[in-house]
Design an enzyme around this catalytic site. Structure first.
Site, PDB file in Angstrom:
ATOM      1  N   GLY A  72       3.356  -1.950  -4.598  1.00  0.00           N
ATOM      2  CA  GLY A  72       4.580  -2.405  -4.460  1.00  0.00           C
ATOM      3  C   GLY A  72       5.352  -2.038  -5.917  1.00  0.00           C
ATOM      4  N   SER A  73       4.881  -1.875  -6.687  1.00  0.00           N
ATOM      5  CA  SER A  73       5.115  -1.578  -8.046  1.00  0.00           C
ATOM      6  C   SER A  73       6.177   0.167  -7.950  1.00  0.00           C
ATOM      7  CB  SER A  73       4.434  -1.739  -9.680  1.00  0.00           C
ATOM      8  OG  SER A  73       4.532  -3.169  -9.847  1.00  0.00           O
ATOM      9  N   GLN A 180       7.203  -9.224  -0.091  1.00  0.00           N
ATOM     10  CA  GLN A 180       6.407 -10.778   0.061  1.00  0.00           C
ATOM     11  C   GLN A 180       6.518 -10.539   2.138  1.00  0.00           C
ATOM     12  OE1 GLN A 180       5.339 -13.133  -1.270  1.00  0.00           O
ATOM     13  NE2 GLN A 180       5.106 -11.933  -3.360  1.00  0.00           N
ATOM     14  N   SER A 200       3.435  -3.913   0.157  1.00  0.00           N
ATOM     15  CA  SER A 200       1.814  -3.917  -1.213  1.00  0.00           C
ATOM     16  C   SER A 200       0.530  -4.180  -0.341  1.00  0.00           C
ATOM     17  CB  SER A 200       2.376  -4.715  -2.392  1.00  0.00           C
ATOM     18  OG  SER A 200       0.460  -4.363  -2.717  1.00  0.00           O
ATOM     19  N   HIS A 202      -2.103  -6.042  -0.879  1.00  0.00           N
ATOM     20  CA  HIS A 202      -2.572  -7.062  -1.241  1.00  0.00           C
ATOM     21  C   HIS A 202      -2.507  -8.368  -0.994  1.00  0.00           C
ATOM     22  CE1 HIS A 202      -1.337  -7.629  -5.595  1.00  0.00           C
ATOM     23  NE2 HIS A 202      -0.516  -6.616  -5.483  1.00  0.00           N
ATOM     24  N   CYS A 326       3.536 -12.418 -13.111  1.00  0.00           N
ATOM     25  CA  CYS A 326       4.408 -11.604 -14.514  1.00  0.00           C
ATOM     26  C   CYS A 326       5.030 -12.433 -15.891  1.00  0.00           C
ATOM     27  CB  CYS A 326       5.458  -9.988 -14.143  1.00  0.00           C
ATOM     28  SG  CYS A 326       4.698 -10.057 -11.970  1.00  0.00           S
TER      29      CYS A 326
HETATM   30  C1  LIG Z   1       3.333  -8.684  -5.888  1.00  0.00           C
HETATM   31  C2  LIG Z   1       5.513  -7.880  -5.816  1.00  0.00           C
HETATM   32  C3  LIG Z   1       5.738  -6.259  -6.042  1.00  0.00           C
HETATM   33  C4  LIG Z   1       4.614  -5.811  -6.961  1.00  0.00           C
HETATM   34  O1  LIG Z   1       3.340  -5.392  -5.691  1.00  0.00           O
HETATM   35  P1  LIG Z   1       1.622  -4.607  -6.739  1.00  0.00           P
HETATM   36  O2  LIG Z   1       1.504  -4.042  -5.269  1.00  0.00           O
HETATM   37  O3  LIG Z   1       1.100  -5.820  -7.300  1.00  0.00           O
HETATM   38  O4  LIG Z   1       2.663  -3.866  -7.608  1.00  0.00           O
HETATM   39  C5  LIG Z   1       6.647  -6.388  -5.900  1.00  0.00           C
HETATM   40  N1  LIG Z   1       7.739  -6.975  -5.255  1.00  0.00           N
HETATM   41  C6  LIG Z   1       7.106  -8.023  -4.986  1.00  0.00           C
HETATM   42  C7  LIG Z   1       8.693  -8.987  -4.049  1.00  0.00           C
HETATM   43  C8  LIG Z   1       5.955  -9.119  -5.155  1.00  0.00           C
HETATM   44  O5  LIG Z   1       5.562  -9.940  -4.913  1.00  0.00           O
END
Ligand SMILES: *Cc1c(COP(=O)(O)O)cnc(C)c1O
Length: 392
Positions: A72-73, A180, A200, A202, A326
């Site tokens: 996601g990042s 989310q 993402s 996971h 985080c």
């Molecule tokens: C977890 C999350 C991310 C980051 O995703 P990763 O796959 O952990 O890098 C970005 N935005 C939101 C809203 C998240 O909950």
């Protein structure tokens, strides 16, 4: 071993056994590089394309609009940086909100250092972004609007459909961080006028380190990772075959049982919220009561430190969070809780519980009983609580 009660599904989820099973052959048997010519690589390539089709279909996209990333990042970084660059000739103004994930906020700050102008919209006391405020912030040089679909800390679901319509009306790109909501709530990129979307694996019972960026067909965004020709020359690097297969399998399961899972989680969530608000004094629910992620419950307890609560919950085998993974460990209260107008001393007493479809009522009851006990114990040690009681 003490029983583990995992109530931090907004931070990450357990990989579905079906996803693990689906992934395994791509480590052991079909380990060929999917970009290779020989037929041995064909099975890996086929499996990647099958996952791409599943993921695309789940959000009303075309397979060729799905780009696999490292999570996601990375997707958030790509969307913002590449959009800013691609549309630099049109303008340099970006609209986002004060409650985005740091993958958006820190990228926006980086872009500001490089000549972009960013408007960070306020939210109301429930964390809702106002479509009217989005409209009012648009100016001639606005090139991108990025508003998350649901907030990872307080669970508020944003009016993305309305915001998408406004973006379209003004011919401005619309990105949403759907990390989310992907696989948890219905999404249609066309009905919602979404041009770019991050997800993402996971967060929906898939493996870590794999995600996607949906890029609407026809958008001319540059490559993010430079190198080989993978992902139509826009994201170089040997494909994470097993990860992508696991993402596809987890998403297939999630799309298929979305309604049942969401209904179950909502019922359990509302039961948990009800018990906490009824049985513990001086507590507030954060986020909107109904426009809310199915599994999210976020609270602030007066007169205690969220960190102390988390440590004592951990001693009872309960995993929860003070906000986002985080910000945990940092002494600054969460930017999201400050943005909904909470003073520092209240924001410090936060607790986020995020359920999954696998969480049981027994686990919730055990956790609530422990929270009650621990909050009371911490308050009895708190001079602030003593003072407050005297003044009542
Ligand atoms: C977890 C999350 C991310 C980051 O995703 P990763 O796959 O952990 O890098 C970005 N935005 C939101 C809203 C998240 O909950």
């Amino acid at each position: 071993m003490k029983k583990l009660i995992y109530l931090d599904n907004a931070a990450t989820t357990r990989v579905a056994p079906e996803a693990v099973d689906a992934m395994m052959p791509y480590f052991t048997e079909y380990y060929g590089n999917p970009s290779a010519i020989y037929s041995f690589a064909g099975e890996a390539k086929r499996a990647i394309e099958e996952a791409r089709r599943t993921l695309a279909a789940g959000i009303g996209a075309k397979p060729e609009e799905i780009y696999f990333t490292g999570g996601g990042s990375e997707s958030d970084n790509w969307a913002l940086k590449a959009a800013a660059e691609a549309y630099a000739a049109k303008g340099k103004h970006i609209i986002t909100t004060k409650i985005e994930h740091h993958a958006i906020l820190h990228t926006a700050e980086y872009l500001e250092k490089n000549g972009c102008e960013v408007t960070y919209l306020d939210v109301d006391e429930n964390g809702l972004v106002s479509p009217g405020a989005v409209r009012a912030a648009i100016r001639p040089g606005t090139i991108l609007i990025s508003v998350m679909m649901a907030n990872n800390e307080i669970g508020t679901v944003e009016p993305v459909r309305e915001i998408g319509a406004i973006a379209k009306e003004h011919g401005i790109l619309f990105h949403t961080d759907a990390v989310q909501t992907f696989g948890h709530m219905p999404i249609d990129v066309n009905e919602m006028n979404i041009d770019l979307l991050s997800a993402s694996a996971h967060k929906l019972n898939g493996p870590k380190g794999v995600g996607l960026l949906y890029i609407r067909q026809g958008l001319k965004l540059r490559a993010f990772v430079h190198g080989g020709a993978q992902e139509r020359q826009r994201r170089a690097g040997t494909h994470n075959t097993a990860g992508i297969v696991g993402f596809g399998k987890a998403a297939e399961l999630a799309f298929h049982s979305m309604e049942q899972r969401a209904e179950y989680e909502m019922r359990l969530r509302d039961y948990l919220i009800g018990r906490i608000l009824d049985e513990i004094p001086y507590v507030r629910l954060n986020g909107d009561r109904t426009k809310r992620l199915p599994g999210n419950a976020s609270f602030c307890f007066r007169f205690i430190e969220g960190e102390s609560l988390l440590i004592l919950l951990d001693q009872n085998g309960i995993c929860a969070s003070s906000g986002s993974a985080c910000t945990s460990g940092a002494l600054e209260p969460s930017h999201v809780l400050l943005a909904i107008g909470l003073p520092h001393e209240i924001a410090h007493g936060s607790l986020r519980i995020s359920l999954s479809f696998q969480t049981t009522k027994e686990e919730v009851d055990f956790a609530v009983d422990k929270i009650k006990e621990i909050v009371e114990r911490l308050r009895n040690m708190s001079p602030l609580y003593e003072d407050a009681l005297k003044n009542i």
